[in-house]
Design a protein around this motif. Structure first.
Motif, PDB file in Angstrom:
ATOM      1  N   ALA A 106      -0.581  -3.791   6.296  1.00 41.45           N
ATOM      2  CA  ALA A 106      -1.222  -5.087   6.020  1.00 41.45           C
ATOM      3  C   ALA A 106      -2.610  -5.113   6.650  1.00 41.45           C
ATOM      4  O   ALA A 106      -3.584  -5.548   6.037  1.00 41.45           O
ATOM      5  CB  ALA A 106      -0.360  -6.226   6.549  1.00 41.45           C
ATOM      6  N   ASN A 107      -2.695  -4.613   7.873  1.00 43.16           N
ATOM      7  CA  ASN A 107      -3.984  -4.535   8.563  1.00 43.16           C
ATOM      8  C   ASN A 107      -4.972  -3.641   7.832  1.00 43.16           C
ATOM      9  O   ASN A 107      -6.159  -3.971   7.730  1.00 43.16           O
ATOM     10  CB  ASN A 107      -3.782  -4.001   9.985  1.00 43.16           C
ATOM     11  N   LYS A 108      -4.494  -2.508   7.306  1.00 49.18           N
ATOM     12  CA  LYS A 108      -5.359  -1.589   6.557  1.00 49.18           C
ATOM     13  C   LYS A 108      -5.901  -2.257   5.295  1.00 49.18           C
ATOM     14  O   LYS A 108      -7.069  -2.080   4.951  1.00 49.18           O
ATOM     15  CB  LYS A 108      -4.584  -0.331   6.156  1.00 49.18           C
ATOM     16  N   LEU A 109      -5.043  -3.026   4.616  1.00 47.92           N
ATOM     17  CA  LEU A 109      -5.470  -3.719   3.394  1.00 47.92           C
ATOM     18  C   LEU A 109      -6.581  -4.704   3.723  1.00 47.92           C
ATOM     19  O   LEU A 109      -7.598  -4.782   3.019  1.00 47.92           O
ATOM     20  CB  LEU A 109      -4.293  -4.440   2.737  1.00 47.92           C
ATOM     21  N   ASP A 115      -6.453  -3.826  -2.256  1.00 46.79           N
ATOM     22  CA  ASP A 115      -5.203  -4.462  -2.674  1.00 46.79           C
ATOM     23  C   ASP A 115      -3.989  -3.572  -2.506  1.00 46.79           C
ATOM     24  O   ASP A 115      -2.855  -4.058  -2.504  1.00 46.79           O
ATOM     25  CB  ASP A 115      -5.289  -4.859  -4.161  1.00 46.79           C
ATOM     26  N   ALA A 116      -4.196  -2.255  -2.440  1.00 48.71           N
ATOM     27  CA  ALA A 116      -3.050  -1.346  -2.444  1.00 48.71           C
ATOM     28  C   ALA A 116      -3.302  -0.072  -1.659  1.00 48.71           C
ATOM     29  O   ALA A 116      -4.444   0.390  -1.538  1.00 48.71           O
ATOM     30  CB  ALA A 116      -2.696  -0.982  -3.887  1.00 48.71           C
ATOM     31  N   VAL A 133       2.098   0.461  -1.666  1.00 46.66           N
ATOM     32  CA  VAL A 133       2.266  -0.813  -0.962  1.00 46.66           C
ATOM     33  C   VAL A 133       1.100  -1.700  -1.369  1.00 46.66           C
ATOM     34  O   VAL A 133      -0.055  -1.290  -1.261  1.00 46.66           O
ATOM     35  CB  VAL A 133       2.264  -0.622   0.570  1.00 46.66           C
ATOM     36  N   THR A 134       1.421  -2.881  -1.891  1.00 48.21           N
ATOM     37  CA  THR A 134       0.384  -3.801  -2.340  1.00 48.21           C
ATOM     38  C   THR A 134       0.506  -5.126  -1.585  1.00 48.21           C
ATOM     39  O   THR A 134       1.473  -5.346  -0.846  1.00 48.21           O
ATOM     40  CB  THR A 134       0.512  -4.102  -3.851  1.00 48.21           C
ATOM     41  N   LYS A 135      -0.441  -6.001  -1.835  1.00 47.53           N
ATOM     42  CA  LYS A 135      -0.381  -7.330  -1.224  1.00 47.53           C
ATOM     43  C   LYS A 135       0.905  -8.050  -1.637  1.00 47.53           C
ATOM     44  O   LYS A 135       1.418  -8.883  -0.894  1.00 47.53           O
ATOM     45  CB  LYS A 135      -1.610  -8.149  -1.633  1.00 47.53           C
TER      46      LYS A 135
END
Ligand code: ADP
Length: 149
Positions: A106-109, A115-116, A133-135
């Motif tokens: 989540a932090n990387k996004l 978004d992914a 892994v997406t939002k």
């Protein structure tokens, strides 16, 4: 967990969440596929991000909705442009692994304003894409956190 504050409990529960339990199936296209076909794939597969791979299924790039929109504004025929011309390419790609904490993805996004992330496995000569892994995955996990109580 007697003695733990509710905030510590929440942090504990968040840090239990791993990519391995929250990732989705990746949608990949070969680097030689043209932009027109990539757009078609994005619609048919109902995803917002495509991962681009070579003949050995190794990660080479990423295509977002806006990458494809931008390419569509150009003059050239979309059938004549291979996706490797317009994609974001290695080594710029941000990735994650199955063992990673979901909160770290989540932090990387957020930090990279994307978004992914592809979920990858290291191979001898590259990265094999095994998931995404997406939002949406993060949002779903956020909702599950409340349902568990
Ligand atoms: P959009 O471009 O549709 O807003 P994103 O925010 O995901 O979608 O993508 C923004 C830019 O970042 C695009 O150029 C895309 O190619 C690139 N990008 C998307 N995902 C990644 C990733 N995991 N690593 C590096 N770059 C990425």
């Amino acid at each position: 967990y007697t003695g733990k504050t509710s905030n510590e409990l929440l942090t504990h529960n968040i840090k239990k969440m791993k990519v391995s339990e929250h990732f989705s199936v990746p949608v990949v296209v070969n680097e030689h596929v043209n932009v027109y076909d990539a757009i078609t794939t994005m619609f048919l597969e109902d995803v917002g991000t495509l991962f681009v791979v070579d003949e050995h299924s190794h990660l080479q790039g990423v295509l977002s909705r806006k990458d494809l929109l931008r390419a569509s504004l150009g003059q050239q025929s979309l059938q004549e442009v291979p996706v490797h011309i317009i994609m974001t390419r290695m080594p710029m790609i941000k990735v994650c692994k199955k063992e990673d904490l979901l909160i770290d993805t989540a932090n990387k996004l957020i930090e990279n304003q994307i978004d992914a992330l592809p979920v990858v496995q290291e191979k001898d000569e590259g990265l094999e894409v095994i998931g995404r892994v997406t939002k949406t995955n993060i949002t779903r996990a956020f909702v599950e956190l409340v349902k568990e109580d």
